[in-house]
Motif scaffolding. Sequence first.
Motif, PDB file in Angstrom:
ATOM      1  N   LEU A   1       0.687  -0.959  -0.059  1.00 43.41           N
ATOM      2  CA  LEU A   1      -0.104   0.010   0.628  1.00 43.41           C
ATOM      3  C   LEU A   1       0.954   0.972   0.082  1.00 43.41           C
ATOM      4  N   GLU A   2       0.865   2.083  -0.873  1.00 44.12           N
ATOM      5  CA  GLU A   2       1.369   3.168  -1.074  1.00 44.12           C
ATOM      6  C   GLU A   2       0.379   4.515  -1.034  1.00 44.12           C
TER       7      GLU A   2
ATOM      8  N   GLY B   1       2.111   0.624   4.262  1.00 44.45           N
ATOM      9  CA  GLY B   1       1.311  -0.655   5.269  1.00 44.45           C
ATOM     10  C   GLY B   1       2.050  -1.585   3.728  1.00 44.45           C
ATOM     11  N   ALA B   2       1.711  -3.015   4.173  1.00 47.87           N
ATOM     12  CA  ALA B   2       2.073  -4.401   3.241  1.00 47.87           C
ATOM     13  C   ALA B   2       1.764  -5.292   4.357  1.00 47.87           C
ATOM     14  N   GLY B   3       1.001  -6.086   2.983  1.00 53.83           N
ATOM     15  CA  GLY B   3       1.119  -7.456   4.055  1.00 53.83           C
ATOM     16  C   GLY B   3       1.082  -8.914   2.648  1.00 53.83           C
TER      17      GLY B   3
ATOM     18  N   LEU C   1      -3.602  -3.802   5.938  1.00 49.79           N
ATOM     19  CA  LEU C   1      -2.181  -2.941   5.712  1.00 49.79           C
ATOM     20  C   LEU C   1      -1.704  -2.219   6.593  1.00 49.79           C
ATOM     21  N   SER C   2      -1.720  -1.137   6.887  1.00 50.02           N
ATOM     22  CA  SER C   2      -1.307  -0.484   7.441  1.00 50.02           C
ATOM     23  C   SER C   2      -1.337  -0.459   9.303  1.00 50.02           C
ATOM     24  N   GLU C   3      -0.117  -0.525  10.100  1.00 43.61           N
ATOM     25  CA  GLU C   3      -0.061  -0.513  11.232  1.00 43.61           C
ATOM     26  C   GLU C   3      -1.128   0.829  11.926  1.00 43.61           C
TER      27      GLU C   3
ATOM     28  N   TYR D   1      -4.479   6.468  -3.066  1.00 40.80           N
ATOM     29  CA  TYR D   1      -3.708   5.116  -2.338  1.00 40.80           C
ATOM     30  C   TYR D   1      -3.502   4.634  -3.501  1.00 40.80           C
ATOM     31  N   ARG D   2      -2.524   3.884  -3.724  1.00 41.31           N
ATOM     32  CA  ARG D   2      -2.258   2.547  -4.752  1.00 41.31           C
ATOM     33  C   ARG D   2      -1.841   1.275  -3.473  1.00 41.31           C
ATOM     34  N   LEU D   3      -3.302   0.252  -4.044  1.00 46.98           N
ATOM     35  CA  LEU D   3      -2.726  -1.010  -4.097  1.00 46.98           C
ATOM     36  C   LEU D   3      -2.516  -1.732  -5.243  1.00 46.98           C
ATOM     37  N   THR D   4      -1.278  -2.592  -4.462  1.00 44.10           N
ATOM     38  CA  THR D   4      -0.292  -3.418  -5.480  1.00 44.10           C
ATOM     39  C   THR D   4      -0.055  -5.004  -5.093  1.00 44.10           C
TER      40      THR D   4
END
Length: 111
Positions: A23-24, A36-38, A49-51, A59-62
């Motif tokens: 996540l960006e 964020g990431a997972g 995806l984010s703490e 946002y961009r979700l990849t």
Amino acid sequence: MKISTHLLDTSLGKPGQGIPVTLESIGTDGAGTACGAGVTDADGRVASLSETSLEPGDYRLTFATAAYFEAAHGTVFYPRIVLYISLPAARDHFHIPVLASTFSYSTYLGS
């Protein structure tokens, strides 16, 4: 605000397990900043995806799907699935499912 997601493999009728998701946040200049990431679990989900809480914005979700599609289908047409989303301040949780198969994908705002 938080974002959760999941990927379902519609060709096999099962969750897409082990897929890295990033996540960006997207700035006004179009540049992305990691926030964020997972990795999808056995049910194809990433619960958050984010703490930290996210701000309204773009946002961009990849989804890095190459290894998954190679292992599950022996071919890769979409090595990445990239979604651009704009989060308003009206909600505290956004769930973004992806329905994917070897040669297609779709997404929607879930509940």
